[in-house]
Design a protein around this motif. Structure first.
Motif, PDB file in Angstrom:
ATOM      1  N   SER A   7       0.938  -1.295   0.073  1.00  0.00           N
ATOM      2  CA  SER A   7       0.124  -0.105   0.206  1.00  0.00           C
ATOM      3  C   SER A   7       1.006   1.231  -0.056  1.00  0.00           C
ATOM      4  O   SER A   7       2.001   1.160   0.520  1.00  0.00           O
ATOM      5  CB  SER A   7      -0.884   0.066   1.105  1.00  0.00           C
ATOM      6  OG  SER A   7      -1.746  -1.017   1.191  1.00  0.00           O
ATOM      7  N   ARG A   8       0.524   2.262  -0.768  1.00  0.00           N
ATOM      8  CA  ARG A   8       0.923   3.512  -0.648  1.00  0.00           C
ATOM      9  C   ARG A   8      -0.119   4.683  -0.550  1.00  0.00           C
ATOM     10  O   ARG A   8      -1.282   4.126  -0.963  1.00  0.00           O
ATOM     11  CB  ARG A   8       1.781   3.957  -1.844  1.00  0.00           C
ATOM     12  CG  ARG A   8       2.993   3.009  -2.161  1.00  0.00           C
ATOM     13  CD  ARG A   8       3.940   3.136  -0.955  1.00  0.00           C
ATOM     14  NE  ARG A   8       5.145   2.228  -1.022  1.00  0.00           N
ATOM     15  CZ  ARG A   8       5.483   1.072  -0.895  1.00  0.00           C
ATOM     16  NH1 ARG A   8       4.485   0.568  -0.252  1.00  0.00           N
ATOM     17  NH2 ARG A   8       6.613   0.732  -1.084  1.00  0.00           N
ATOM     18  N   SER A   9       0.049   5.696  -0.344  1.00  0.00           N
ATOM     19  CA  SER A   9      -1.145   6.893   0.050  1.00  0.00           C
ATOM     20  C   SER A   9      -0.175   8.144  -0.381  1.00  0.00           C
ATOM     21  O   SER A   9       0.783   8.386  -0.288  1.00  0.00           O
ATOM     22  CB  SER A   9      -1.480   7.114   1.543  1.00  0.00           C
ATOM     23  OG  SER A   9      -2.230   5.812   2.034  1.00  0.00           O
ATOM     24  N   THR A 105      -5.429   5.802  -0.735  1.00  0.00           N
ATOM     25  CA  THR A 105      -4.640   4.687  -0.601  1.00  0.00           C
ATOM     26  C   THR A 105      -4.726   3.595  -1.594  1.00  0.00           C
ATOM     27  O   THR A 105      -6.114   3.184  -1.686  1.00  0.00           O
ATOM     28  CB  THR A 105      -4.837   4.205   0.843  1.00  0.00           C
ATOM     29  OG1 THR A 105      -4.532   4.942   1.936  1.00  0.00           O
ATOM     30  CG2 THR A 105      -3.889   2.955   1.324  1.00  0.00           C
ATOM     31  N   THR A 107      -3.805  -0.224  -2.641  1.00  0.00           N
ATOM     32  CA  THR A 107      -3.228  -1.200  -2.231  1.00  0.00           C
ATOM     33  C   THR A 107      -3.279  -2.556  -3.209  1.00  0.00           C
ATOM     34  O   THR A 107      -4.169  -2.736  -4.182  1.00  0.00           O
ATOM     35  CB  THR A 107      -4.222  -1.872  -1.100  1.00  0.00           C
ATOM     36  OG1 THR A 107      -4.034  -0.828  -0.101  1.00  0.00           O
ATOM     37  CG2 THR A 107      -3.633  -3.185  -0.369  1.00  0.00           C
ATOM     38  N   ALA A 128       4.861  -1.845  -5.992  1.00  0.00           N
ATOM     39  CA  ALA A 128       4.931  -0.910  -5.305  1.00  0.00           C
ATOM     40  C   ALA A 128       5.423   0.612  -5.995  1.00  0.00           C
ATOM     41  O   ALA A 128       4.868   1.578  -5.779  1.00  0.00           O
ATOM     42  CB  ALA A 128       5.959  -1.063  -3.971  1.00  0.00           C
ATOM     43  N   GLU A 132       3.203   3.706  -6.760  1.00  0.00           N
ATOM     44  CA  GLU A 132       3.835   5.312  -6.296  1.00  0.00           C
ATOM     45  C   GLU A 132       3.749   5.975  -7.522  1.00  0.00           C
ATOM     46  O   GLU A 132       3.271   7.324  -7.370  1.00  0.00           O
ATOM     47  CB  GLU A 132       5.327   5.107  -5.964  1.00  0.00           C
ATOM     48  CG  GLU A 132       5.452   4.549  -4.597  1.00  0.00           C
ATOM     49  CD  GLU A 132       6.800   3.983  -4.179  1.00  0.00           C
ATOM     50  OE1 GLU A 132       7.760   4.268  -5.153  1.00  0.00           O
ATOM     51  OE2 GLU A 132       7.029   3.246  -3.343  1.00  0.00           O
TER      52      GLU A 132
END
Length: 147
Positions: A7-9, A105, A107, A128, A132
């Motif tokens: 996950s990235r936010s 977010t 995921t 990932a 991003e």
């Protein structure tokens, strides 16, 4: 972060409603995809909802293919996730912040799969990087259209 999820936010200076509308419109996916794999939306509804199926023209490792996805999680304005033939899911969660803007977010959830296979194929690290880049592009698209 949960095991077998990447996950990235990002905080986007736009309403959750505006961002969700972009994500829930399959023909807009090439605008914000940062993985370089989504080429065009080719079938499905104009706007996604629970159970919607939508097809995409894709390219990975220089090979073109078509993929059909199904929306498997949905909460209007807050959550949408889809999967295709594999058991993994792509999920977007939106949270409006009290100080303004919306935390988005994304995921890649491979917890329902054979995690060792995904790790061996390098998917968590590759996804990932794609997430991003996607969030940077989504932020730009949403902020440019907010107004």
């Amino acid at each position: 972060m949960a095991k077998h999820r990447v996950s990235r936010s990002v905080v986007v200076n736009a309403s959750a409603e505006r961002i969700f509308d972009i994500i829930a419109t399959p023909t807009r996916h090439p605008e914000f995809d940062g993985s370089g794999t989504v080429l065009a939306g080719l079938s499905g509804p104009r706007r996604l909802e629970m159970g919607s199926e939508f097809g995409m023209d894709m390219r990975m490792f220089g090979v073109g293919y078509r993929m059909t996805n199904r929306v498997v999680e949905y909460e209007e304005g807050r959550l949408i996730a889809w999967r295709h033939v594999g058991p993994h899911r792509w999920r977007y969660e939106l949270e409006e912040l009290p100080e303004g803007g919306t935390r988005v977010t994304e995921t890649f959830d491979y917890s329902r799969a054979l995690p060792a296979f995904y790790v061996l194929m390098g998917m968590p690290a590759r996804n990932a990087r794609g997430i991003e880049a996607t969030l940077v592009r989504l932020k730009k698209v949403a902020e440019a259209s907010e107004g």
